[in-house]
Design an enzyme around this catalytic site. Structure first.
Site, PDB file in Angstrom:
ATOM      1  N   HIS A   1       0.860  -1.178   0.000  1.00  0.00           N
ATOM      2  CA  HIS A   1       0.000   0.000   0.000  1.00  0.00           C
ATOM      3  C   HIS A   1       0.900   1.233   0.000  1.00  0.00           C
ATOM      4  O   HIS A   1       1.833   1.329   0.803  1.00  0.00           O
ATOM      5  CB  HIS A   1      -0.888  -0.047   1.252  1.00  0.00           C
ATOM      6  CG  HIS A   1      -1.513   1.250   1.629  1.00  0.00           C
ATOM      7  ND1 HIS A   1      -2.357   1.937   0.805  1.00  0.00           N
ATOM      8  CD2 HIS A   1      -1.438   1.984   2.775  1.00  0.00           C
ATOM      9  CE1 HIS A   1      -2.771   3.033   1.413  1.00  0.00           C
ATOM     10  NE2 HIS A   1      -2.225   3.092   2.605  1.00  0.00           N
TER      11      HIS A   1
ATOM     12  N   TYR B   1      -5.994   9.362   1.494  1.00  0.00           N
ATOM     13  CA  TYR B   1      -6.083   9.934   2.832  1.00  0.00           C
ATOM     14  C   TYR B   1      -4.808  10.740   3.107  1.00  0.00           C
ATOM     15  O   TYR B   1      -3.770  10.544   2.469  1.00  0.00           O
ATOM     16  CB  TYR B   1      -6.302   8.859   3.902  1.00  0.00           C
ATOM     17  CG  TYR B   1      -5.183   7.853   4.067  1.00  0.00           C
ATOM     18  CD1 TYR B   1      -4.065   8.123   4.851  1.00  0.00           C
ATOM     19  CD2 TYR B   1      -5.259   6.600   3.453  1.00  0.00           C
ATOM     20  CE1 TYR B   1      -3.048   7.195   5.022  1.00  0.00           C
ATOM     21  CE2 TYR B   1      -4.251   5.658   3.608  1.00  0.00           C
ATOM     22  CZ  TYR B   1      -3.146   5.966   4.391  1.00  0.00           C
ATOM     23  OH  TYR B   1      -2.138   5.042   4.547  1.00  0.00           O
TER      24      TYR B   1
ATOM     25  N   ASP C   1     -29.188 -19.367  17.006  1.00  0.00           N
ATOM     26  CA  ASP C   1     -30.474 -20.058  17.127  1.00  0.00           C
ATOM     27  C   ASP C   1     -30.478 -21.208  16.144  1.00  0.00           C
ATOM     28  O   ASP C   1     -29.921 -21.125  15.049  1.00  0.00           O
ATOM     29  CB  ASP C   1     -31.657 -19.112  16.938  1.00  0.00           C
ATOM     30  CG  ASP C   1     -31.718 -18.486  15.548  1.00  0.00           C
ATOM     31  OD1 ASP C   1     -30.672 -18.457  14.850  1.00  0.00           O
ATOM     32  OD2 ASP C   1     -32.788 -18.008  15.171  1.00  0.00           O
TER      33      ASP C   1
END
Length: 822
Positions: A226, A260, A551
């Site tokens: 990255h 960013y 469940d």
């Protein structure tokens, strides 16, 4: 301090390993050793180069809670070298209308999970971050409690604190193997000899698969490079910061371009996901004895050509950088997984070997706390099903699948993702025996755990114009209309008025057999299972604190043979761990070798009875009973259960007979108006009946009484996991409950996780939602304070507006169960 606590060896002295050592020693476990192949404290892993952006808000409640704890913990950390967390806030900007809408949705998520944040104007964005060009942005999402973690410095502070409580950190130690005896870990073999251990936790980051292989555990993780770069000195930042503060501007994300940003004193750091995926082979990484900030195994050479487009987009967003240049850059190695989540859990085959991998700095303290709680207390206070390494089915852990999906997650990391959005590829990995017929009917497939699942059938499109007025669905807004079709209204209508065929094959099926099968299942579940052969029981699996672990639907096919309808691989993993050592119970996953058709609707018996010689009347096969029958000569297990609230059966058979069973039912059903129906209609129908979906409507964070499932608990049956915890709970005094809501605005079909306001205060969040075609209104379930009783008015935040809703009695359709029992 006691010396009798377990001997724990943590492999990896990065941000996760150091946090875990701190969390364990804070709980009194003082025999903790942390090993790392690199020198301390800068070991050369991902932590050493991490830019340290901590954004808390996301679609996952669990991941947000991890990040929030990381913020709170790091704020309290102090290192002699300086700050560990700088709470500069976070700012995400939108340059497209779609992103701005998503920021409003994200602000709703933040409200649901308790993170402060607001959507602000372009002018307000520029006040927070003066480098921004206001004409380039439409708005932003500001989160004041986000910030920057100084990861290497935090590691120092955490390690010193853990050492002060008795932990040991050893660097430059290479792990060669995981020693074991009798199915348990006994220690870690290193180049300096064995380190004895009762528990080993791999926090090795992108080296995790290598550690897992030593223990015989598959770790589905892909290391990828990255890009991160720093500009040269910027006049606009000169004098604003010094080495002690480093940053004052909020951390910034320009997700429309996968970018960013953060300050580094008088420079700007730039991270990008906009480049091609760059998978990394561990064998290609350099081995350096003395890592520095830009020379370590996890830092690869910067590829300028990949960064060039991101640099151009950066200069458009921040014109002040037109005269700047990229001074340094590197391609840093990070960990990616098939679904983007962390990998936490204990090996299914080697007791005492745990992993905490694919954890970024943002979530590091939260994950470490949960792992420490699992080890010390036996359960995490934060629900972990989306992080458990065993959540994946076998096909999802193959190298080919991991490589393709992890690379796709890298590409899509900043995309606006719809909750129903399926993977583009790989597809058609797991298909039911009916798949060819479904394609002929124009099935529109979405995907889950590799299974292709029809959501509606284009063959039913001509029936839209035949819908009675009261069944006509309203137009949806653009977001709610994605991955949906008005054909779902047709399929719901035909289920309620005629009969429909639903493919239920993708639901996990387990076979439990042997002389100890009944006692085994009875101990793990809450309801009474000691019933006659042919019984079908809805029951729960709890953890020791009474939280709903799952469940289940348990069918007793013979004295020592049970079929369990489960929620996924976590149930299989749980049962496998609990098997008695005497061999009295056998457990098999039979999903792939079997298939299931749900035949439901008021004309279901008209369709099926002529095809079988067995008595399928209400008396012949009562509700919640099952028996072996033949349909047109095909051996079938018929279970009189219905997840949509209509007469009918789940019909199970061997996969080899599946297509024949579908053909027989579909052909015989023509005279009864049969349609094939998909999961869009199914979800609407099940919510109308108040049927819960585990993992969405309830998790281990909720007990049965809060979730409205007290009817599935039989305290008088004897001991079972979680019973002691339930004994301490007064069902009438719980402070929160899962409530049914009807929504006033027929166009606002919320999709889940939206915040719910009671008396103007955010008080809960939506779990599941759908448009009720039977009632002609959107409906939802939400966790709310117990005082929000029937008739209470609430408001749901849907993007940038409030939608009125009312707490309603449940179930909304056929509360007396007449339709299902006829």
């Amino acid at each position: 301090m006691s010396s009798t606590t377990p001997r724990v060896v943590i492999v990896g002295a990065g941000i996760v390993g150091a946090n875990l050592a701190d969390e364990l020693t804070s709980r009194g476990w003082n025999q903790v050793t942390v090993l790392d192949q690199g020198p301390l404290p800068l070991t050369g892993g991902s932590t050493s180069h991490a830019p340290g952006l901590v954004y808390q808000t996301g679609a996952s409640k669990t991941m947000t809670e991890f990040a929030t704890y990381t913020v709170e913990k790091f704020k309290s950390l102090h290192a002699d070298e300086g700050w560990c967390f700088n709470q500069v806030g976070g700012l995400e900007v939108a340059t497209t209308p779609e992103r701005l809408a998503d920021l409003h949705r994200k602000q709703g998520l933040a409200t649901s999970w308790g993170v402060p944040g607001e959507v602000i104007t372009p002018e307000e964005c520029v006040k927070l971050h003066p480098l921004l060009e206001p004409d380039r942005i439409l708005g932003g999402f500001h989160t004041p409690t986000d910030g920057l973690a100084k990861a290497p410095r935090a590691v120092l502070a955490l390690a010193r604190r853990a050492v002060g409580r008795g932990a040991r950190f050893r660097g430059a130690v290479r792990v060669l193997g995981i020693n074991q005896r009798g199915g348990r870990v006994t220690g870690v073999e290193t180049d300096e000899g064995e380190v004895p251990a009762d528990i080993v936790v791999s926090c090795a980051g992108f080296w995790g698969p290598q550690l897992g292989e030593m223990a015989g555990m598959n770790v589905p993780l892909l290391p990828m490079a990255h890009q991160y770069a720093k500009t040269d000195q910027l006049p606009e930042l000169a004098g604003r910061n010094d080495e002690h503060t480093e940053a004052n501007l909020p951390i910034l994300r320009h997700q429309d371009r996968d970018l960013y940003y953060r300050e580094h004193v008088d420079r700007l750091g730039i991270g990008t996901y906009a480049h091609r995926p760059m998978p990394v082979r561990l064998s290609d990484l350099p081995e350096l004895d003395d890592p520095s900030e830009l020379a370590m195994p996890s830092v690869l050479p910067f590829t300028e050509e990949d960064f060039a487009p991101s640099w151009e987009h950066t200069k458009r967003l921040m014109p002040a950088l037109e005269s700047a240049s990229v001074e340094t850059g590197f391609n840093g190695v990070m960990s990616f997984t098939p679904d983007g989540g962390p990998l936490v859990g204990e090996s299914a085959d080697l007791a005492g070997f745990w992993i905490a991998e694919a954890v970024w700095v943002t979530h590091s303290a939260g994950v470490a706390r949960s792992v420490a709680q699992l080890l010390v207390d036996g359960r995490s206070e934060i629900e972990l099903h989306g992080c458990d390494v065993h959540r994946f089915d076998e096909i999802e852990t193959t190298p080919e699948y991991v490589e393709e999906t992890a690379a796709r997650n890298f590409v899509e990391v900043y995309d606006v993702k719809h909750p129903l959005q399926p993977k583009l590829s790989p597809r058609d990995l797991r298909v039911s025996p009916f798949h060819a017929r479904q394609k002929e009917l124009g099935a529109v497939f979405l995907e889950a755990h590799g299974w292709e699942r029809p959501h509606w059938y284009e063959a039913n499109a001509p029936l839209v114009k035949e819908l009675p007025l009261e069944w006509q669905p309203p137009a949806r807004d653009a977001w709610a209309a994605m991955y949906h079709s008005p054909i779902a209204a047709v399929e719901a209508w035909k289920t309620r008025t005629d009969v429909a065929l639903f493919d239920m094959t993708s639901l996990k099926r387990l076979e439990v057999s042997g002389p100890g099968a009944l006692a085994f299942l009875d101990r793990l579940t809450t309801n009474k299972l000691n019933k006659s052969v042919g019984s079908v029981t809805y029951t729960l699996m709890l953890d020791e604190a009474g939280g709903v672990r799952s469940d289940l639907t348990v069918a007793r096919l013979d004295e020592q043979l049970f079929q369990v309808g489960a929620n996924g691989n976590l149930d299989f993993d749980r049962m496998r761990r609990e098997l008695p050592e005497d061999g009295s119970v056998q457990l098999r996953d039979i999903t792939g070798g079997t298939c299931c058709i749900g035949v439901w609707g008021p004309r279901a018996r008209d369709l099926v009875q002529p095809l079988s010689r067995e008595d399928l009347s209400h008396e012949g096969l009562k509700f919640f009973r099952c028996k072996q029958i033949r349909i047109a000569g095909i051996p079938v297990t018929a279970m009189r259960v219905s997840y949509v609230g209509e007469l009918g059966w789940e019909l199970y058979t061997s996969a080899q007979y599946g297509q024949r069973l579908w053909d027989v039912l579909h052909e015989a059903g023509r005279e009864h108006g049969v349609v094939a129906a998909g999961r869009a209609a199914f979800n609407s129908l099940r919510l109308e009946k108040g049927y819960r979906a585990w993992g969405a409507d309830m998790t281990t964070e909720h007990n049965p009484y809060e979730a409205g499932l007290g009817f599935a608990v039989r305290m008088q049956k004897g001991d079972f996991v979680g019973r002691e915890a339930l004994e301490a709970i007064d069902p009438e005094s719980v402070t929160r409950k899962l409530r049914c809501l009807t929504i006033d605005d027929e166009r606002s079909v919320v999709l889940g996780s939206e915040p719910v306001f009671l008396n103007g205060v955010p008080s809960g969040y939506v779990t599941s939602a759908a448009f009720s075609h039977t009632l002609g209104t959107p409906i939802a379930y939400a966790w709310l304070p117990a005082e929000a009783v029937e008739g209470t008015q609430v408001r749901i935040q849907y993007f940038d507006r409030m939608v009125a809703a009312t707490v309603a009695a449940e179930p909304l359709v056929d509360p007396d169960m007449h339709r299902i029992r006829r």
